[in-house]
Scaffold this motif. Structure first.
Motif, PDB file in Angstrom:
ATOM      1  N   THR A  66      -5.059 -16.508 -10.597  1.00 33.54           N
ATOM      2  CA  THR A  66      -4.273 -15.428  -9.990  1.00 33.54           C
ATOM      3  C   THR A  66      -4.102 -14.304 -10.998  1.00 33.54           C
ATOM      4  OG1 THR A  66      -3.062 -16.990  -8.595  1.00 33.54           O
ATOM      5  CG2 THR A  66      -2.084 -14.818  -8.902  1.00 33.54           C
ATOM      6  N   ALA A  67      -4.340 -13.073 -10.536  1.00 32.73           N
ATOM      7  CA  ALA A  67      -4.229 -11.907 -11.409  1.00 32.73           C
ATOM      8  C   ALA A  67      -3.499 -10.792 -10.684  1.00 32.73           C
ATOM      9  CB  ALA A  67      -5.607 -11.442 -11.866  1.00 32.73           C
ATOM     10  N   ARG A  68      -3.021  -9.831 -11.442  1.00 29.65           N
ATOM     11  CA  ARG A  68      -2.217  -8.749 -10.886  1.00 29.65           C
ATOM     12  C   ARG A  68      -2.742  -7.407 -11.399  1.00 29.65           C
ATOM     13  NH1 ARG A  68       3.634  -9.475 -12.564  1.00 29.65           N
ATOM     14  NH2 ARG A  68       2.797  -8.897 -14.616  1.00 29.65           N
ATOM     15  N   THR A  69      -2.719  -6.425 -10.480  1.00 28.73           N
ATOM     16  CA  THR A  69      -3.022  -5.061 -10.898  1.00 28.73           C
ATOM     17  C   THR A  69      -1.712  -4.371 -11.250  1.00 28.73           C
ATOM     18  OG1 THR A  69      -3.847  -2.916 -10.175  1.00 28.73           O
ATOM     19  CG2 THR A  69      -3.091  -4.394  -8.443  1.00 28.73           C
ATOM     20  N   PRO A  70      -1.542  -3.940 -12.508  1.00 26.87           N
ATOM     21  CA  PRO A  70      -0.266  -3.342 -12.918  1.00 26.87           C
ATOM     22  C   PRO A  70      -0.026  -1.953 -12.336  1.00 26.87           C
ATOM     23  CG  PRO A  70      -1.857  -3.222 -14.700  1.00 26.87           C
ATOM     24  CD  PRO A  70      -2.503  -4.038 -13.607  1.00 26.87           C
ATOM     25  N   GLU A  71      -1.094  -1.271 -11.916  1.00 27.61           N
ATOM     26  CA  GLU A  71      -0.979   0.068 -11.357  1.00 27.61           C
ATOM     27  C   GLU A  71      -1.595   0.081  -9.963  1.00 27.61           C
ATOM     28  OE1 GLU A  71       0.606   2.455 -12.809  1.00 27.61           O
ATOM     29  OE2 GLU A  71       0.885   1.499 -14.772  1.00 27.61           O
ATOM     30  N   PRO A  72      -1.090   0.950  -9.074  1.00 30.01           N
ATOM     31  CA  PRO A  72      -1.727   1.053  -7.749  1.00 30.01           C
ATOM     32  C   PRO A  72      -3.209   1.395  -7.884  1.00 30.01           C
ATOM     33  CG  PRO A  72       0.370   2.218  -7.780  1.00 30.01           C
ATOM     34  CD  PRO A  72       0.073   1.848  -9.200  1.00 30.01           C
ATOM     35  N   GLY A  73      -4.024   0.710  -7.075  1.00 29.63           N
ATOM     36  CA  GLY A  73      -5.463   0.922  -7.159  1.00 29.63           C
ATOM     37  C   GLY A  73      -6.159   0.535  -5.863  1.00 29.63           C
ATOM     38  N   ALA A  74      -7.287  -0.128  -5.997  1.00 32.58           N
ATOM     39  CA  ALA A  74      -8.128  -0.458  -4.845  1.00 32.58           C
ATOM     40  C   ALA A  74      -7.408  -1.388  -3.868  1.00 32.58           C
ATOM     41  CB  ALA A  74      -9.421  -1.108  -5.321  1.00 32.58           C
ATOM     42  N   THR A  87      -8.922  -7.388   2.043  1.00 34.33           N
ATOM     43  CA  THR A  87      -8.308  -6.060   1.991  1.00 34.33           C
ATOM     44  C   THR A  87      -6.819  -6.158   2.255  1.00 34.33           C
ATOM     45  OG1 THR A  87     -10.347  -4.998   2.746  1.00 34.33           O
ATOM     46  CG2 THR A  87      -8.320  -3.742   2.992  1.00 34.33           C
ATOM     47  N   CYS A  88      -6.034  -5.480   1.441  1.00 38.43           N
ATOM     48  CA  CYS A  88      -4.585  -5.458   1.607  1.00 38.43           C
ATOM     49  C   CYS A  88      -4.237  -4.647   2.855  1.00 38.43           C
ATOM     50  CB  CYS A  88      -3.929  -4.840   0.377  1.00 38.43           C
ATOM     51  SG  CYS A  88      -2.129  -4.707   0.481  1.00 38.43           S
ATOM     52  N   PRO A  89      -3.543  -5.243   3.827  1.00 37.21           N
ATOM     53  CA  PRO A  89      -3.218  -4.504   5.054  1.00 37.21           C
ATOM     54  C   PRO A  89      -2.057  -3.544   4.825  1.00 37.21           C
ATOM     55  CG  PRO A  89      -2.260  -6.693   5.144  1.00 37.21           C
ATOM     56  CD  PRO A  89      -3.070  -6.634   3.870  1.00 37.21           C
ATOM     57  N   ARG A  90      -2.046  -2.480   5.606  1.00 38.76           N
ATOM     58  CA  ARG A  90      -0.899  -1.586   5.577  1.00 38.76           C
ATOM     59  C   ARG A  90       0.274  -2.255   6.285  1.00 38.76           C
ATOM     60  NH1 ARG A  90      -1.539   3.764   4.256  1.00 38.76           N
ATOM     61  NH2 ARG A  90      -3.668   4.481   3.908  1.00 38.76           N
ATOM     62  N   ALA A  91       1.470  -1.913   5.846  1.00 39.33           N
ATOM     63  CA  ALA A  91       2.656  -2.492   6.465  1.00 39.33           C
ATOM     64  C   ALA A  91       2.775  -2.038   7.915  1.00 39.33           C
ATOM     65  CB  ALA A  91       3.890  -2.080   5.672  1.00 39.33           C
ATOM     66  N   VAL A  97       0.857  -1.179   0.000  1.00 36.98           N
ATOM     67  CA  VAL A  97       0.000   0.000   0.000  1.00 36.98           C
ATOM     68  C   VAL A  97       0.894   1.230   0.000  1.00 36.98           C
ATOM     69  CG1 VAL A  97      -1.806   1.254   1.225  1.00 36.98           C
ATOM     70  CG2 VAL A  97      -1.775  -1.242   1.285  1.00 36.98           C
ATOM     71  N   ASP A  98       0.661   2.134  -0.949  1.00 33.92           N
ATOM     72  CA  ASP A  98       1.493   3.331  -1.006  1.00 33.92           C
ATOM     73  C   ASP A  98       0.962   4.406  -0.050  1.00 33.92           C
ATOM     74  OD1 ASP A  98      -0.676   4.577  -2.239  1.00 33.92           O
ATOM     75  OD2 ASP A  98       0.140   4.373  -4.261  1.00 33.92           O
ATOM     76  N   ASP A  99       1.641   5.553  -0.015  1.00 30.30           N
ATOM     77  CA  ASP A  99       1.278   6.602   0.933  1.00 30.30           C
ATOM     78  C   ASP A  99      -0.122   7.152   0.689  1.00 30.30           C
ATOM     79  OD1 ASP A  99       3.714   6.378   2.168  1.00 30.30           O
ATOM     80  OD2 ASP A  99       4.663   7.966   0.973  1.00 30.30           O
ATOM     81  N   ALA A 100      -0.620   7.020  -0.533  1.00 24.94           N
ATOM     82  CA  ALA A 100      -1.963   7.508  -0.847  1.00 24.94           C
ATOM     83  C   ALA A 100      -3.042   6.495  -0.513  1.00 24.94           C
ATOM     84  CB  ALA A 100      -2.041   7.880  -2.324  1.00 24.94           C
ATOM     85  N   GLY A 101      -2.637   5.309  -0.026  1.00 25.50           N
ATOM     86  CA  GLY A 101      -3.607   4.282   0.336  1.00 25.50           C
ATOM     87  C   GLY A 101      -3.989   3.364  -0.796  1.00 25.50           C
ATOM     88  N   ALA A 102      -3.289   3.445  -1.931  1.00 20.33           N
ATOM     89  CA  ALA A 102      -3.573   2.569  -3.069  1.00 20.33           C
ATOM     90  C   ALA A 102      -2.723   1.306  -2.978  1.00 20.33           C
ATOM     91  CB  ALA A 102      -3.299   3.292  -4.381  1.00 20.33           C
TER      92      ALA A 102
END
Length: 597
Positions: free
Chosen positions: A565-573, A593-597, A470-475
């Motif tokens: 299995t699939a991958r999102t190429p760009e930061p998203g949901a 939901t992807c947890p924050r580090a 998860v990046d700083d913007a939450g994506a």
């Protein structure tokens, strides 16, 4: 069409804002000098007002059945939130928002306080003002007619409330969370989630009050085609079309104007309407040639248009829309209306409806026409109970809401204005849509046996992130896996040929054949796909979504799984969700939901 949450958003929002003030005052504001003292004093005063408002909000929740008391209480809440807003939006506070480090915390607090005040003063107030004139019991049909007055009375207030909640939600969800301290960041996230849920609920109410009068004939008579889906023989959106009925509405009056079954429709030589190349490449012409298959494509706008055309060809009547329900949805309605008695003497209840309609009927009647007549009688009896005003109106609304949330109640309108209001709701039955919050997979299952074996087949769907950051913007960015495990639980004892198919479609008796269509979210890339057995995958593309197709045969007691299995190429949901075919006693949505580090 999701309703507003049963617990009002305001107490939660106020509590969150109070926690934010405490965190900021305790860990941030005391670090400044003169301005900090001013801000601190005003922050403490605002915190007091918000605490009082929270207490009053609890009283409002308990007094909502008394509109006069609720109106007085909401007025008090509005006074407190307005004071808190004034205290956190003065020039000194605003100037401090430009400071490094402390500024973003103050700006976030101010934004949330303004949002809470808008919800209290501008979203709640118009609804409370009309609450005194709205009686839920007025939604009970009398002599087959529903009074449309309550819908028009609340229409403007519902629209205004929804609009205010859209603005309040947007203000909070667009707060930059990167520079925020953990308590403030978490508060923003919590309030954003609450407001989003409430915004969606308020939007549903606004759409309902705008849609229902016209649908019920306020502007002239209308007719809707009802499809009774049979979950014992899967189709992507539920099951094959069994019984059908035409429902006529005129100035709130409801009547059953015609009934029939799938056997009344021929096998058409070609699709009754043109299907685009993507649909043809995945599904062929079957959805457009058989009434039983119109819900094979997981887009009810296509299903509705096909069913409308087939009905017109056979009856000469053009319907204004198409509605689909399944026996599980009927069981929810029966919880509200109570049992109904069928012409056969059977008592149809919430407890026995699913088993009786999807399995026991095939042991009782061998002739398909008799089975269809039984389905038609059941649908007519439940409709009549609703039209006669049997049952509690609030319970009926709850039943319809539950059916809609589980994708068991679908609606397509031939009127463009109505369809545009439906487009973003669960009732529309559209393809899974990925947005900023959720990336949606689709798991759509269809019977390939030509039988009613799916009463005995379970399908467990799971989803989870394999890797994600998860990046700083939450994506979030990473890989997620969806799995589907099918199990044939049919007994070894002989079953009627109509349940097994009798081997008539090339499938051995007792074997359940499932044809699956697994949709990836828009923009996602396929990484891997595995399936048990000596079979592989087909596929295609549908409206920007990669689609994998598969086919599995299971004998009694056998089990098989599919993993994609699939991958999102760009930061998203951050959240991934799998939406699946409505089945018997199984959830239609699973999330991770992807947890924050």
């Amino acid at each position: 069409m999701t309703p507003a949450p049963s617990t009002p958003v305001l107490p939660h929002a106020l509590r969150i804002a109070g926690v934010v003030f405490a965190a900021v005052l305790g860990g941030v504001l005391v670090l400044t000098v003169a301005a900090a003292a001013w801000i601190g004093v005003r922050g403490l005063a605002a915190y007091g007002h918000l605490s009082d408002a929270q207490t009053a909000a609890a009283l409002a929740r308990d007094s909502l059945t008394d509109p006069a008391t609720a109106a007085d209480t909401v007025a008090v809440i509005g006074e407190d939130t307005a004071q808190a807003r004034e205290l956190t939006t003065d020039p000194i506070w605003r100037a401090a928002e430009a400071l490094p480090w402390v500024g973003p915390q103050l700006a976030a607090v101010s934004t949330m306080t303004v949002a809470v005040d808008d919800v209290a003063g501008q979203a709640l107030t118009p609804l409370i003002e009309v609450a005194g004139t709205f009686d839920v019991d007025a939604l009970r049909p009398q002599d087959g007619r529903l009074d449309l007055g309550p819908f028009t009375t609340i229409q403007d207030a519902a629209a205004a409330s929804a609009e205010e909640l859209v603005d309040a939600t947007a203000a909070v969800t667009t707060i930059d969370r990167d520079p925020l301290l953990p308590p403030v960041r978490d508060a923003v996230g919590d309030l954003s989630a609450l407001l989003t849920e409430t915004r969606d609920g308020a939007g549903a109410v606004a759409r309902a009050t705008a849609l229902l009068p016209a649908m019920l004939g306020a502007d002239g008579p209308r007719t809707y085609l009802l499809l009774f889906q049979n979950n014992a023989e899967w189709r992507s959106l539920g099951g094959i079309t069994g019984a059908v009925a035409a429902i006529h509405t005129d100035d709130g009056a409801l009547s059953l104007s015609a009934q029939g079954s799938s056997s009344d429709f021929p096998r058409y030589d070609d699709a009754v309407l043109p299907l685009d190349d993507e649909v043809l490449g995945i599904y062929g012409t079957r959805p457009g040639r058989y009434i039983q298959n119109v819900t094979q494509v997981p887009d009810f706008a296509i299903s509705g248009a096909l069913a409308q055309e087939m009905w017109e060809r056979e009856t000469g009547e053009t319907v204004d829309g198409v509605i689909a329900v399944d026996p599980v949805a009927l069981s929810y309605l029966l919880e509200a209306t109570g049992p109904v008695t069928l012409p056969t003497g059977d008592e149809l209840t919430a407890e026995n409806a699913v088993d009786l309609l999807l399995n026991e009927v095939y042991f009782r009647y061998e002739i398909p026409a008799e089975q269809d007549a039984f389905f038609a009688a059941a649908a007519a009896a439940v409709f009549q109970a609703v039209a006669d005003g049997d049952g509690d109106p609030a319970a009926l609304l709850s039943a319809l809401t539950r059916a809609g949330d589980e994708h068991r109640l679908l609606l397509w309108s031939a009127h463009e204005e109505d369809q545009s209001l439906l487009a973003d709701t669960t009732l529309a039955g559209g393809l899974p849509v990925t947005d900023d919050d959720t990336a949606r997979f689709g798991v759509f299952l269809n019977d390939g046996t030509g039988s009613k074996m799916d009463y005995y087949v379970t399908a467990e769907t799971t989803i989870g992130w394999d890797t994600c950051t998860v990046d700083d913007a939450g994506a979030a960015q990473g890989e997620a896996t969806v799995s589907v495990t099918l199990t044939n639980t049919a007994p070894d004892a002989p079953l009627p040929d109509y349940i097994t198919g009798g081997g008539g479609f090339g499938v051995p008796v007792g074997t359940a054949r499932t044809v699956g269509y697994l949709y990836l979210p828009e923009g996602w890339e396929l990484i891997d796909a595995e399936i048990d057995g000596d079979v592989g995958f087909g596929g295609g593309t549908h409206d920007g979504r990669r689609v994998l197709t598969f086919e599995l045969d299971l004998g009694s007691g056998e089990q098989a799984s599919v993993f994609v299995t699939a991958r999102t190429p760009e930061p998203g949901a951050r959240t991934v969700e799998a939406v699946s075919t409505p089945r018997i006693g199984e959830t239609t949505e699973v999330v991770a939901t992807c947890p924050r580090a």
